[in-house]
Design a protein around this motif. Structure first.
Motif, PDB file in Angstrom:
ATOM      1  N   ALA A 189       0.852  -1.196   0.000  1.00 60.49           N
ATOM      2  CA  ALA A 189       0.000   0.000   0.000  1.00 60.49           C
ATOM      3  C   ALA A 189       0.884   1.241   0.000  1.00 60.49           C
ATOM      4  CB  ALA A 189      -0.936   0.017   1.211  1.00 60.49           C
ATOM      5  N   GLY A 190       0.302   2.325  -0.418  1.00 61.93           N
ATOM      6  CA  GLY A 190       0.996   3.605  -0.385  1.00 61.93           C
ATOM      7  C   GLY A 190      -0.009   4.722  -0.196  1.00 61.93           C
ATOM      8  N   SER A 191       0.452   5.818   0.314  1.00 66.29           N
ATOM      9  CA  SER A 191      -0.416   6.994   0.460  1.00 66.29           C
ATOM     10  C   SER A 191       0.432   8.244   0.337  1.00 66.29           C
ATOM     11  CB  SER A 191      -1.163   6.968   1.805  1.00 66.29           C
ATOM     12  OG  SER A 191      -0.251   6.956   2.887  1.00 66.29           O
ATOM     13  N   MET A 192      -0.227   9.324  -0.051  1.00 61.42           N
ATOM     14  CA  MET A 192       0.427  10.613  -0.135  1.00 61.42           C
ATOM     15  C   MET A 192      -0.524  11.667   0.415  1.00 61.42           C
ATOM     16  SD  MET A 192       2.007  12.641  -3.448  1.00 61.42           S
ATOM     17  CE  MET A 192       2.974  11.212  -3.910  1.00 61.42           C
ATOM     18  N   MET A 193       0.032  12.548   1.211  1.00 57.82           N
ATOM     19  CA  MET A 193      -0.769  13.618   1.807  1.00 57.82           C
ATOM     20  C   MET A 193      -0.006  14.925   1.690  1.00 57.82           C
ATOM     21  SD  MET A 193      -2.231  13.907   5.703  1.00 57.82           S
ATOM     22  CE  MET A 193      -3.129  15.365   6.247  1.00 57.82           C
ATOM     23  N   ILE A 194      -0.673  15.962   1.212  1.00 60.18           N
ATOM     24  CA  ILE A 194      -0.085  17.299   1.110  1.00 60.18           C
ATOM     25  C   ILE A 194      -0.960  18.258   1.906  1.00 60.18           C
ATOM     26  CG2 ILE A 194       0.607  19.179  -0.421  1.00 60.18           C
ATOM     27  CD1 ILE A 194       1.014  17.147  -2.623  1.00 60.18           C
ATOM     28  N   GLN A 195      -0.320  19.077   2.735  1.00 61.97           N
ATOM     29  CA  GLN A 195      -1.033  20.028   3.578  1.00 61.97           C
ATOM     30  C   GLN A 195      -0.693  21.461   3.189  1.00 61.97           C
ATOM     31  OE1 GLN A 195       0.264  18.100   7.440  1.00 61.97           O
ATOM     32  NE2 GLN A 195      -1.672  19.025   8.057  1.00 61.97           N
ATOM     33  N   ARG A 196      -1.696  22.292   3.291  1.00 63.74           N
ATOM     34  CA  ARG A 196      -1.519  23.724   3.091  1.00 63.74           C
ATOM     35  C   ARG A 196      -1.917  24.418   4.385  1.00 63.74           C
ATOM     36  NH1 ARG A 196      -5.224  27.536  -0.806  1.00 63.74           N
ATOM     37  NH2 ARG A 196      -3.996  29.462  -0.613  1.00 63.74           N
ATOM     38  N   LEU A 197      -0.959  25.086   5.010  1.00 60.43           N
ATOM     39  CA  LEU A 197      -1.223  25.755   6.280  1.00 60.43           C
ATOM     40  C   LEU A 197      -1.663  27.191   6.041  1.00 60.43           C
ATOM     41  CD1 LEU A 197       1.808  24.411   8.324  1.00 60.43           C
ATOM     42  CD2 LEU A 197      -0.486  23.458   8.085  1.00 60.43           C
ATOM     43  N   PRO A 198      -2.407  27.797   6.969  1.00 60.59           N
ATOM     44  CA  PRO A 198      -2.859  29.183   6.808  1.00 60.59           C
ATOM     45  C   PRO A 198      -1.678  30.124   6.601  1.00 60.59           C
ATOM     46  CG  PRO A 198      -3.950  28.132   8.671  1.00 60.59           C
ATOM     47  CD  PRO A 198      -2.879  27.196   8.229  1.00 60.59           C
ATOM     48  N   SER A 199      -1.873  31.132   5.760  1.00 64.30           N
ATOM     49  CA  SER A 199      -0.806  32.077   5.448  1.00 64.30           C
ATOM     50  C   SER A 199      -1.207  33.487   5.839  1.00 64.30           C
ATOM     51  CB  SER A 199      -0.482  32.030   3.949  1.00 64.30           C
ATOM     52  OG  SER A 199       0.441  33.039   3.594  1.00 64.30           O
ATOM     53  N   GLU A 200      -0.214  34.239   6.325  1.00 63.24           N
ATOM     54  CA  GLU A 200      -0.427  35.644   6.668  1.00 63.24           C
ATOM     55  C   GLU A 200       0.137  36.576   5.597  1.00 63.24           C
ATOM     56  OE1 GLU A 200      -2.170  36.526   9.223  1.00 63.24           O
ATOM     57  OE2 GLU A 200      -2.378  34.503  10.058  1.00 63.24           O
ATOM     58  N   ALA A 201       0.493  36.016   4.417  1.00 67.32           N
ATOM     59  CA  ALA A 201       1.128  36.816   3.372  1.00 67.32           C
ATOM     60  C   ALA A 201       0.160  37.817   2.761  1.00 67.32           C
ATOM     61  CB  ALA A 201       1.671  35.877   2.299  1.00 67.32           C
ATOM     62  N   ASP A 202       0.721  38.774   1.982  1.00 72.38           N
ATOM     63  CA  ASP A 202      -0.124  39.779   1.333  1.00 72.38           C
ATOM     64  C   ASP A 202      -0.899  39.139   0.185  1.00 72.38           C
ATOM     65  OD1 ASP A 202       1.533  39.664  -0.980  1.00 72.38           O
ATOM     66  OD2 ASP A 202       2.898  41.106  -0.060  1.00 72.38           O
ATOM     67  N   ALA A 203      -1.783  39.946  -0.436  1.00 74.60           N
ATOM     68  CA  ALA A 203      -2.717  39.416  -1.426  1.00 74.60           C
ATOM     69  C   ALA A 203      -2.003  38.768  -2.605  1.00 74.60           C
ATOM     70  CB  ALA A 203      -3.638  40.532  -1.914  1.00 74.60           C
ATOM     71  N   SER A 204      -0.931  39.396  -3.112  1.00 76.05           N
ATOM     72  CA  SER A 204      -0.232  38.849  -4.279  1.00 76.05           C
ATOM     73  C   SER A 204       0.405  37.504  -3.961  1.00 76.05           C
ATOM     74  CB  SER A 204       0.831  39.837  -4.769  1.00 76.05           C
ATOM     75  OG  SER A 204       1.806  40.057  -3.764  1.00 76.05           O
ATOM     76  N   LYS A 205       1.004  37.392  -2.766  1.00 76.18           N
ATOM     77  CA  LYS A 205       1.634  36.129  -2.383  1.00 76.18           C
ATOM     78  C   LYS A 205       0.584  35.064  -2.111  1.00 76.18           C
ATOM     79  CE  LYS A 205       5.919  38.066  -0.545  1.00 76.18           C
ATOM     80  NZ  LYS A 205       6.800  38.214   0.635  1.00 76.18           N
ATOM     81  N   ARG A 206      -0.554  35.470  -1.561  1.00 78.79           N
ATOM     82  CA  ARG A 206      -1.627  34.497  -1.327  1.00 78.79           C
ATOM     83  C   ARG A 206      -2.145  33.944  -2.649  1.00 78.79           C
ATOM     84  NH1 ARG A 206      -3.413  38.133   2.743  1.00 78.79           N
ATOM     85  NH2 ARG A 206      -5.031  38.939   1.357  1.00 78.79           N
ATOM     86  N   GLU A 207      -2.209  34.789  -3.672  1.00 81.23           N
ATOM     87  CA  GLU A 207      -2.668  34.331  -4.987  1.00 81.23           C
ATOM     88  C   GLU A 207      -1.684  33.325  -5.585  1.00 81.23           C
ATOM     89  OE1 GLU A 207      -3.939  36.141  -9.364  1.00 81.23           O
ATOM     90  OE2 GLU A 207      -3.601  37.487  -7.661  1.00 81.23           O
ATOM     91  N   ALA A 208      -0.380  33.607  -5.441  1.00 74.56           N
ATOM     92  CA  ALA A 208       0.634  32.672  -5.932  1.00 74.56           C
ATOM     93  C   ALA A 208       0.569  31.359  -5.167  1.00 74.56           C
ATOM     94  CB  ALA A 208       2.016  33.301  -5.803  1.00 74.56           C
ATOM     95  N   ALA A 209       0.355  31.463  -3.840  1.00 72.87           N
ATOM     96  CA  ALA A 209       0.244  30.259  -3.020  1.00 72.87           C
ATOM     97  C   ALA A 209      -0.975  29.447  -3.423  1.00 72.87           C
ATOM     98  CB  ALA A 209       0.182  30.628  -1.544  1.00 72.87           C
ATOM     99  N   GLU A 210      -2.069  30.126  -3.752  1.00 76.54           N
ATOM    100  CA  GLU A 210      -3.291  29.437  -4.191  1.00 76.54           C
ATOM    101  C   GLU A 210      -3.040  28.680  -5.490  1.00 76.54           C
ATOM    102  OE1 GLU A 210      -7.085  28.049  -3.980  1.00 76.54           O
ATOM    103  OE2 GLU A 210      -6.160  29.362  -2.490  1.00 76.54           O
TER     104      GLU A 210
END
Length: 311
Positions: A189-210
């Motif tokens: 068996a195998g599994s993969m999990m990716i997490q995205r933690l809350p960000s305090e970055a500005d709007a432009s960086k949040r868009e890139a992160a999205e």
């Protein structure tokens, strides 16, 4: 001769520059030992194997000193599934099922046993999925519970994370029975999990992160089930194959091992806490035999030992 690659592990990784954290789990001999020990029917083995792979991925996301437990309980043919992962890498699991109800459910399923992986509603029924972190008797247990909603256990876990406002996560799980080098079928068996933690970055960086988050989910979804379980594909090679354009970074892997936590001392401690009337109902010819549901180890206590427990 093909290189023998490491197995039974959790490979942490990070996808730069978006700061996405992930774990890749690869299970081989560990899983085969657990699933074949009880000679589970294939549908039960598949569900339990998925639960163990999922539990290993979820436990790898936590910082704890104790035991992480994934448990499902429902009114379907497979009424209970439990998978434990200790902070020391010890893994165990077991399932309870109704043989007659299972046969009826499979007979009614389009595709029969071939559709096992997408049939949580038919096999587990209505119920719940619970995550528990137990760090010992002097600490408070953490538990998260969500209804069983989804075709697979991974989808049920997705539902849990959708209810959380703190963490976004993507999960993929695969299980198969493949021939080893001697041609003997073995569970993997195998599994993969990716997490995205809350960000305090500005709007432009949040868009890139999205954008980075959406891209990572697409790339993870593009991985094939056989890649997650392939014993000849190194975990680092799979991560590079999927995420090399975004700068994936692998960290020190954590080893996993099939090991039960049962012991004679634990059994005696539990029996000592039971009322005398209940102990009396458990006796056969003055003896008690306690069998561990996880590893099937049997603990025999004779009359003298039982008398010692009561004093």
């Amino acid at each position: 001769m093909a290189e023998i690659l490491p197995d039974d592990l959790v490979q942490p990784f990070q996808i730069d520059p978006f700061g996405l954290r992930g774990r890749l789990v690869r299970l081989g001999p560990l899983l085969d030992e657990i699933l074949t020990r009880h000679a589970y029917p294939e549908p039960v083995a598949v569900i339990l194997g998925e639960a163990i792979a999922l539990a290993a991925a979820l436990a790898g996301a936590l910082k704890y000193d104790g035991v992480f437990t994934l448990q499902t309980k429902g009114d379907g043919p497979i009424r209970l599934v439990v998978a434990d992962v200790g902070s020391d890498g010890a893994v165990r699991g077991y399932a309870q099922y109704d043989e007659a109800k299972l046969a009826n459910a499979l007979a009614a399923m389009p595709g029969g046993a071939a559709a096992i992986g997408d049939s949580v509603p038919r096999l587990l029924g209505a119920g719940y999925l619970a995550f528990t972190v137990d760090q010992g008797e002097h600490t408070e247990r953490y538990q998260g519970i969500v209804e069983l909603q989804g075709a697979t256990l991974a989808a049920c876990a997705h539902h849990y994370f959708r209810q959380s406002e703190q963490v976004e996560a993507g999960i993929k799980v695969a299980i198969a029975r493949l021939p080893d080098r001697q041609g003997v079928p073995r569970w993997r068996a195998g599994s993969m999990m990716i997490q995205r933690l809350p960000s305090e970055a500005d709007a432009s960086k949040r868009e890139a992160a999205e954008d980075g988050w959406r891209r990572a989910m697409i790339l993870m979804s593009s991985s094939r089930s056989h890649e997650l379980v392939d014993p000849e594909l190194a975990p680092e090679a799979l991560l590079f194959r999927l995420f090399h354009e975004d700068g994936v970074r692998a960290y020190r892997r954590h080893d996993l091992v099939a090991r039960c936590r049962c012991s004679r001392e634990r059994v005696e401690r539990v029996l000592r806490m039971l009322p005398a009337e209940e102990l009396a109902t458990m006796k056969a010819d003055g003896h008690i035999v306690v069998t561990c549901e996880f590893c099937s180890a049997a603990y025999h206590l004779d009359k003298a030992e039982l008398h010692a427990l009561a004093t």
